[in-house]
Design an enzyme around this catalytic site. Structure first.
Site, mmCIF file in Angstrom:
data_model
loop_
_atom_site.group_PDB
_atom_site.id
_atom_site.type_symbol
_atom_site.label_atom_id
_atom_site.label_comp_id
_atom_site.label_asym_id
_atom_site.label_seq_id
_atom_site.Cartn_x
_atom_site.Cartn_y
_atom_site.Cartn_z
ATOM 1 N N ASN A 91 -111.442 -36.196 -2.731
ATOM 2 C CA ASN A 91 -110.782 -35.749 -1.502
ATOM 3 C C ASN A 91 -110.906 -36.799 -0.412
ATOM 4 O OD1 ASN A 91 -109.621 -33.503 0.281
ATOM 5 N ND2 ASN A 91 -111.525 -33.968 1.339
ATOM 6 N N TYR A 92 -112.081 -37.424 -0.303
ATOM 7 C CA TYR A 92 -112.315 -38.479 0.681
ATOM 8 C C TYR A 92 -111.327 -39.635 0.488
ATOM 9 C CZ TYR A 92 -114.660 -42.641 2.565
ATOM 10 O OH TYR A 92 -114.941 -43.818 3.205
ATOM 11 N N ILE A 93 -111.173 -40.085 -0.752
ATOM 12 C CA ILE A 93 -110.249 -41.190 -1.023
ATOM 13 C C ILE A 93 -108.814 -40.780 -0.698
ATOM 14 C CG2 ILE A 93 -109.238 -42.586 -2.863
ATOM 15 C CD1 ILE A 93 -111.942 -43.600 -1.961
#
Length: 218
Positions: free
Chosen positions: A129-131
């Site tokens: 999700n961060y990427i």
């Protein structure tokens, strides 16, 4: 001398950036959330400004940054969970870009993430999700009419900086000291012809000034 408004100023890269800017005669303005962070930021040579990125409206943030020459967005959730990542790394970037436009500030630097980060390790749903959020934030900034520069550092380390990096549009993945990420941001601020470009950054053998000068538009 540039007045530089730093969002996420209490972070490890941003604290180094404040110190290096002040040492070079610039005026860092450090946006921070916690009251106890103000004295530390002032000790680095920055003007500390209180504000919570998750609670400010765009016009309120614009009022805080008004009069600055450059905005640097170095805020991040720091592994605090997907919702915080979405709020800071995602919606926070969108808010900051809108605020810069309201304030009439065109120069905008974003500290993003290397797209190959930890590709060879087991990856969690939160990291994926961060990427994804970082990628969408990059795309959002590129779509604005701001004079943007996106820096995608490799894995960050706290070893002392060397003053030398590898920096280009696309490079092999690797590590990079936070000291050298901050120094690269300073060089970009001081090189206004480095514009509307995404720069991948790792440790290397090229002096930072020369590496950034090579990426300037002639």
């Amino acid at each position: 001398m540039a007045k530089v408004f730093i969002i996420g100023a209490a972070g490890k890269v941003a604290r180094r950036l404040s110190r290096q800017l002040a040492q070079r005669g610039h005026h860092p303005v450090a946006l921070h959330r916690k009251p106890e962070q103000a004295s530390e930021l002032a000790g680095l040579g920055a003007t500390a400004v209180a504000g919570d990125l998750t609670k400010l409206m765009a016009d309120e943030l614009a009022g805080l940054m008004k009069g600055s020459d450059v905005v640097v967005f170095s805020a991040g959730a720091g592994g605090a969970g997907m919702e915080v990542t979405n709020a800071i790394d995602g919606r926070g970037l969108e808010l900051a870009a809108a605020a810069a436009q309201i304030a009439g500030i065109t120069r905008f630097l974003l500290v993003s993430a290397f797209p190959d980060a930890l590709r060879d390790e087991k990856r969690s749903e939160g990291f994926e999700n961060y990427i994804r959020v970082k990628r969408l934030a990059d795309a959002h900034l590129v779509a604005t009419d701001l004079d943007w520069v996106i820096v995608r550092p490799g894995t960050l380390s706290d070893v002392p900086g060397t003053g030398k990096v590898s920096a280009d549009l696309a490079i092999p993945y690797g590590e990079v000291p936070r000291d050298d990420v901050a120094a690269t941001l300073v060089q970009i601020i001081e090189q206004p012809t480095v514009s509307r470009i995404i720069i991948e950054l790792t440790a290397g053998e090229t002096p930072i000034g020369k590496a950034i000068e090579r990426l300037a538009r002639r």
